[in-house]
Write a protein that holds these residues in place. Structure first.
Motif: not given
Length: 238
Positions: A31-45, A47-59
């Motif tokens: 029963d621990w797998a569900v909240p853990w997967s939610d946490l991983m999805m949140t971190m992935f989102v 990271f993706a947002a920070l990555f996109a922001a870096g590309l916008t600044r040309g870094e």
């Protein structure tokens, strides 16, 4: 009582865990797998947002362990081309001031400034005596040479007519003595350091045009003064 002696102790079973209706008991182990997967999805989102922001600044992405480049100081622009242009233009100006038509001032392939004086402007036919009207021009040219740090070559040329005895057994002697006269004037009257000079004669073996007419021969009888790109470094004690 004695028959029970030495038997292994018996412990009571732990209390049974309450199980919700419709849920199997072994589901509690995962029963621990569900909240853990939610946490991983949140971190992935995130990271993706920070990555996109870096590309916008040309870094762009940076690899792990990459060393950030340090801005290097810009090199000081060389003034060498400006010096070369100044020598070329000032030499041409000296020709215009002297109103000398039989003089060419050009930039050679190795970036030397060549002042070529043709015809009887410097010397009479068969003579190595410098004509008086050439002296004012050579004094002006000496001022330009003194303002540069470069070595100077003076080269004498003749046409293909053979010399007729006297002081000049061949055109080699005549071409060398004419170059020597010009160099000596630049040194003695113009104040240029003697060690900067190289003097040579080419006789009739470096014509600018074929020796097919008197006009062409007059063009080939010339003295070339080259202000080279080789810097003159005085020796110690000179």
């Amino acid at each position: 009582m004695d028959s029970a002696a030495g038997a292994a102790p018996v412990f009571p079973d732990p209390p049974a865990r309450a199980v919700e209706p419709g849920v199997r008991a072994d589901d509690w182990a995962t029963d621990w797998a569900v909240p853990w997967s939610d946490l991983m999805m949140t971190m992935f989102v995130l990271f993706a947002a920070l990555f996109a922001a870096g590309l916008t600044r040309g870094e762009g992405p940076r690899s792990p362990g990459a060393v950030e480049q340090v801005a290097q100081p810009r090199p000081t622009p060389s003034l060498e081309p400006l010096t070369r242009i100044d020598v070329l233009e000032r030499s041409r100006e000296a020709v215009r001031e002297a109103r000398m038509e039989e003089v060419d001032v050009v930039l050679t392939r190795d970036n030397a400034v060549r002042v070529s004086v043709r015809g009887p402007l410097f010397f009479d036919l068969g003579s190595d005596a410098l004509r008086p009207e050439a002296q004012a021009f050579l004094r002006r040219l000496a001022e330009i040479i003194r303002a540069t740090p470069y070595r100077v070559q003076v080269i004498g040329h003749t046409d293909d007519y053979p010399t007729r005895g006297g002081r000049f057994p061949t055109n080699w002697e005549l071409s060398v003595l004419r170059a020597t006269r010009v160099a000596r004037f630049l040194i003695e009257e113009g104040g240029v350091e003697p060690a900067r000079f190289t003097v040579m004669g080419r006789a009739s073996y470096d014509p600018v045009v074929p020796n097919l007419s008197d006009r062409h021969r007059a063009l080939n009888r010339r003295v070339d003064i080259l202000i080279t790109r080789e810097r003159f470094v005085p020796e110690a004690g000179t």
